[in-house]
Scaffold this active site. Structure first.
Site, short mmCIF file in Angstrom:
data_model
loop_
_atom_site.label_atom_id
_atom_site.label_comp_id
_atom_site.label_asym_id
_atom_site.label_seq_id
_atom_site.Cartn_x
_atom_site.Cartn_y
_atom_site.Cartn_z
N SER A 137 -3.96 -15.64 -8.86
CA SER A 137 -5.06 -15.83 -9.82
C SER A 137 -5.86 -14.53 -9.93
O SER A 137 -6.29 -13.97 -8.93
CB SER A 137 -5.99 -16.96 -9.36
N ASP A 142 0.70 -26.59 0.78
CA ASP A 142 0.30 -25.19 0.69
C ASP A 142 -0.46 -24.79 1.96
O ASP A 142 -1.43 -25.44 2.35
CB ASP A 142 -0.58 -25.00 -0.54
N HIS A 143 0.00 -23.74 2.61
CA HIS A 143 -0.66 -23.21 3.81
C HIS A 143 -0.89 -24.26 4.88
O HIS A 143 -2.00 -24.47 5.35
CB HIS A 143 -1.99 -22.54 3.44
N GLU A 200 5.37 -17.69 5.76
CA GLU A 200 4.65 -16.47 5.37
C GLU A 200 4.81 -15.41 6.46
O GLU A 200 4.68 -15.71 7.64
CB GLU A 200 3.17 -16.76 5.11
N HIS A 255 1.51 -15.19 -3.26
CA HIS A 255 0.25 -15.93 -3.13
C HIS A 255 -0.88 -15.10 -3.74
O HIS A 255 -0.76 -13.91 -3.94
CB HIS A 255 -0.06 -16.18 -1.65
N ASN A 297 1.72 -18.72 -6.83
CA ASN A 297 0.67 -19.69 -6.54
C ASN A 297 -0.57 -19.44 -7.39
O ASN A 297 -1.07 -18.32 -7.44
CB ASN A 297 0.29 -19.60 -5.06
N HIS A 356 -6.34 -14.10 -1.63
CA HIS A 356 -6.80 -15.41 -2.05
C HIS A 356 -8.23 -15.32 -2.57
O HIS A 356 -9.01 -14.48 -2.13
CB HIS A 356 -6.75 -16.40 -0.88
N GLY A 357 -8.55 -16.21 -3.52
CA GLY A 357 -9.91 -16.24 -4.03
C GLY A 357 -10.11 -15.31 -5.21
O GLY A 357 -9.18 -14.92 -5.91
#
Length: 283
Positions: free
Chosen positions: A210, A81-82, A133, A207, A229, A179-180
């Site tokens: 969450s 990942d990344h 990406e 991505h 993801n 992200h986060g």
């Protein structure tokens, strides 16, 4: 069974569902992911970030995931990942990864294309699939930070040129996720997603999923997202469960018993995500 990411995601693309890509950094997280996937009879992608490789050691984390994957009753891919460091990408290829993400989104378009194409040319003969990406996804992933004001959406026409010039197997696009932990509810650009999918007709990656509302995830899947993801949700489940267990059992010192609670909590999160993504029963 250990398979390539392409094998899993081609079927998802054809079947109109998404596969969960869950981050791991240790044995318990890996067990939670695979146990949930087996119970849901779903294919799954287990991701390892560069910081997780640094934390666990590349040979250690590879041994954990690959051993568990080979013994699993469902298809499992081991994904980087990344990956932003070419040397780390090469180390993963040597240590059994079956899917690689090279994140060159920080580079100008032509440089991103050149590096990604080189990695594709190395990985494909080894049977390893490649994700890239295009566009910048806000927030922080490992040491990569993109200011919210700087975050830019993926240009559909540029995405077509990128895929044609690199030969990547699936593409992560920026449509409004981050992200986060989100400060507010994310607003996804579904029109952009729909246009990119109609032009590429290949597996699309989301991505920073969450914390995105379920209705937005379900809609994104219907419009063509095939890999989603998940990392923060697992970390939060781990944190909540272990704190609760230790509060209720302050004298417990056996790590096997302490870690059983967060493993079960993460397993529930993975199963719930798999059902949301529509991959239950697709193994």
């Amino acid at each position: 069974m250990l398979v390539s990411g392409k094998e899993i995601l081609q079927k998802a693309n054809e079947g109109g569902y998404a596969v969960g890509a869950f981050n791991t950094s240790n044995l318990e997280i890996t067990q939670a992911i695979i146990e949930a996937a087996e119970e849901e009879k779903a294919p799954v992608i287990i991701q390892v970030s560069m910081s997780a490789i640094k934390y666990a050691g590349i040979e250690n984390i590879a041994a954990i995931v690959i051993t568990a994957a080979k013994n699993a009753s469902v298809p499992v891919a081991l994904h980087l990942d990344h990956g932003t460091d070419f040397n780390v990408v090469m180390q993963c290829l040597r240590n059994g990864w079956t899917s690689i993400m090279f994140d060159g989104s920080k580079y100008p378009f032509e440089e991103n294309v050149a590096i990604t194409k080189n990695i594709v040319n190395i990985a494909h003969p080894m049977g390893v699939s490649v994700e890239a990406e295009l566009g910048k996804i806000g927030g922080t992933e490992d040491h990569i930070t993109v200011d919210e004001r700087e975050a830019t959406m993926t240009d559909p026409d540029e995405a077509v040129r990128f895929v044609e010039q690199t030969g990547v197997d699936y593409l992560a696009i920026a449509i409004g996720t981050a992200h986060g932990v989100y400060k507010g509810e994310p607003k996804l650009d579904f029109d952009r997603l729909q246009k990119i999918k109609s032009l590429l007709k290949m597996p699309i990656v989301l991505h920073g999923a969450s914390g995105v509302p379920e209705e937005s995830i379900v809609k994104a899947v219907k419009l063509g997202v095939n890999k989603i993801n998940i990392d923060t949700d697992l970390r939060q489940a781990f944190d909540s469960a272990i704190r609760s267990y230790l509060n209720e059992n302050p004298n417990q010192y056996d790590p096997r018993k302490i870690l059983a609670a967060p493993r079960e909590a993460m397993k529930k999160v993975v199963a719930q995500k798999i059902r949301m993504f529509g991959s239950s029963g697709k193994a």
